[in-house]
Design an enzyme around this catalytic site. Structure first.
Site, short mmCIF file in Angstrom:
data_model
loop_
_atom_site.label_atom_id
_atom_site.label_comp_id
_atom_site.label_asym_id
_atom_site.label_seq_id
_atom_site.Cartn_x
_atom_site.Cartn_y
_atom_site.Cartn_z
N ASN A 295 0.84 -1.20 0.00
CA ASN A 295 0.00 0.00 0.00
C ASN A 295 0.87 1.25 0.00
O ASN A 295 0.37 2.36 0.06
CB ASN A 295 -0.90 0.01 1.25
CG ASN A 295 -2.00 -1.03 1.14
OD1 ASN A 295 -2.66 -1.14 0.12
ND2 ASN A 295 -2.18 -1.80 2.20
N ASN A 296 2.19 1.05 -0.05
CA ASN A 296 3.11 2.19 0.04
C ASN A 296 3.39 2.73 -1.37
O ASN A 296 4.10 2.11 -2.16
CB ASN A 296 4.40 1.70 0.72
CG ASN A 296 5.40 2.83 0.93
OD1 ASN A 296 5.45 3.78 0.16
ND2 ASN A 296 6.22 2.69 1.97
N ASN B 148 5.17 5.16 -2.34
CA ASN B 148 6.58 5.48 -2.59
C ASN B 148 7.31 4.26 -3.15
O ASN B 148 8.12 4.37 -4.08
CB ASN B 148 7.28 5.92 -1.30
CG ASN B 148 6.78 7.25 -0.81
OD1 ASN B 148 6.95 8.27 -1.47
ND2 ASN B 148 6.12 7.24 0.34
N ASP C 17 9.74 -6.42 2.13
CA ASP C 17 9.83 -5.84 3.46
C ASP C 17 11.24 -5.28 3.59
O ASP C 17 12.22 -5.94 3.20
CB ASP C 17 9.55 -6.91 4.53
CG ASP C 17 8.98 -6.28 5.79
OD1 ASP C 17 8.13 -5.38 5.67
OD2 ASP C 17 9.39 -6.67 6.90
N THR C 18 11.32 -4.07 4.11
CA THR C 18 12.61 -3.38 4.19
C THR C 18 12.85 -2.89 5.61
O THR C 18 11.93 -2.46 6.29
CB THR C 18 12.62 -2.17 3.23
OG1 THR C 18 12.53 -2.65 1.89
CG2 THR C 18 13.90 -1.35 3.36
N GLY D 12 10.49 7.80 4.39
CA GLY D 12 11.08 7.06 5.52
C GLY D 12 12.36 7.70 6.03
O GLY D 12 12.41 8.90 6.32
N TYR D 13 13.40 6.89 6.12
CA TYR D 13 14.67 7.34 6.69
C TYR D 13 15.59 7.97 5.64
O TYR D 13 16.76 8.22 5.93
CB TYR D 13 15.38 6.16 7.35
CG TYR D 13 14.60 5.52 8.48
CD1 TYR D 13 14.69 6.02 9.79
CD2 TYR D 13 13.74 4.44 8.26
CE1 TYR D 13 13.97 5.44 10.83
CE2 TYR D 13 13.01 3.86 9.29
CZ TYR D 13 13.13 4.36 10.56
OH TYR D 13 12.41 3.80 11.59
N ASP D 14 15.10 8.22 4.43
CA ASP D 14 15.94 8.76 3.36
C ASP D 14 16.72 10.03 3.76
O ASP D 14 17.89 10.17 3.36
CB ASP D 14 15.11 9.04 2.09
CG ASP D 14 14.85 7.78 1.27
OD1 ASP D 14 15.51 6.75 1.54
OD2 ASP D 14 14.01 7.82 0.37
N HIS E 286 19.14 -0.63 -2.00
CA HIS E 286 18.74 -1.97 -1.56
C HIS E 286 17.59 -2.51 -2.41
O HIS E 286 17.62 -3.63 -2.87
CB HIS E 286 18.31 -1.85 -0.09
CG HIS E 286 17.50 -0.61 0.21
ND1 HIS E 286 18.04 0.64 0.12
CD2 HIS E 286 16.19 -0.42 0.52
CE1 HIS E 286 17.11 1.55 0.39
NE2 HIS E 286 15.98 0.94 0.63
P1 IMP Z 1 8.04 -1.75 5.34
O1 IMP Z 1 8.90 -2.54 4.42
O2 IMP Z 1 6.85 -1.20 4.63
O3 IMP Z 1 7.73 -2.45 6.61
O4 IMP Z 1 8.89 -0.46 5.64
C1 IMP Z 1 9.48 -0.20 6.85
C2 IMP Z 1 9.88 1.23 7.01
O5 IMP Z 1 11.22 1.35 6.57
C3 IMP Z 1 9.11 2.26 6.18
O6 IMP Z 1 8.02 2.75 6.87
C4 IMP Z 1 10.11 3.35 6.02
O7 IMP Z 1 10.11 4.17 7.16
C5 IMP Z 1 11.42 2.59 5.99
N1 IMP Z 1 11.88 2.39 4.62
C6 IMP Z 1 11.62 1.34 3.78
N2 IMP Z 1 12.26 1.52 2.62
C7 IMP Z 1 12.94 2.68 2.72
C8 IMP Z 1 13.77 3.41 1.82
O8 IMP Z 1 14.04 3.02 0.68
N3 IMP Z 1 14.27 4.56 2.30
C9 IMP Z 1 14.01 5.03 3.56
N4 IMP Z 1 13.23 4.40 4.42
C10 IMP Z 1 12.70 3.23 4.00
#
Ligand code: IMP
Length: 190
Positions: free
Chosen positions: A7-8, A10, A67-68, A148-150, A175
């Protein structure tokens, strides 16, 4: 055609810019699926699997999820699998960044990495792919692009944070790009 189980928006933008039409991908939104996918596990691998399985069971269509996590070495890999909800129950980027910067205050070794796990489900079989981007955490937020943390992450080999880069520049290091490259290679070899 593959459904991208997220749902993201970005992530959808980034993945589309990486794939550039090589594989046709539809987001959940474009597939008319409205669902809040759970991420209940303690590892990126299990959460990625949970997301792709949830959507595969719903659609019986080939799909992938990712998942990241941001792993900071001196914080024992935190925020890691908790990256989305590090500061509180909300996926609040500013609060999460604030918590990281506070925890790293006064610490000089700021090495970290982003790790992406992609889970692909085809014909009820799962395949996973990993992408890692090593770098360092800045002292303050720099840049306004990305998500996110960019704004606090500088990948090795650059002097800019991800938030100072265009999507195309971020793709040189990211990544997500590395994990997607493996996914594409796998699909081409099938
Ligand atoms: P999830 O994979 O949707 O659980 O993402 C976990 C969190 O990691 C996200 O809400 C972001 O805050 C952060 N995140 C994931 N991918 C990136 C990225 O490419 N850049 C910066 N933050 C990221």
């Amino acid at each position: 055609m593959l459904i991208f189980a997220t749902n993201n928006q970005n992530k959808v933008k980034e993945i589309n810019s990486i794939l550039n039409g090589v594989i046709e991908v539809k987001s959940l939104k474009e597939s008319g699926i409205e669902i809040d996918i759970p991420e209940p596990h303690q590892t990126l691998e299990e959460n990625a699997r949970e997301k792709s399985k949830t959507i595969y069971n719903l659609t019986q269509t080939a799909c992938f999820s990712e998942d990241t996590g941001l792993e900071i070495f001196l914080l024992n890999g935190e925020p890691g699998v908790k990256s989305a909800r590090y500061a509180d129950d909300e996926n609040n980027y500013l609060n999460n960044i604030d918590k990281v910067l506070k925890k790293l205050a006064g610490i000089s070794d700021r090495s970290a990495q982003f790790k992406t796990i992609i889970s692909l489900l085809i014909n009820n079989q799962e395949f996973q792919f990993e992408g890692i981007c090593k770098g360092t955490i800045t002292e303050t937020e720099i840049g306004t692009n990305g998500f996110g943390y960019d704004p606090i992450f500088i990948p090795d080999g650059s002097s800019k944070t991800f938030a100072e880069m265009t999507i195309e520049e971020k793709n040189i290091f990211s990544h997500r790009k590395k994990a997607v490259a493996q996914l594409v290679q796998f699909l081409k070899n099938r």
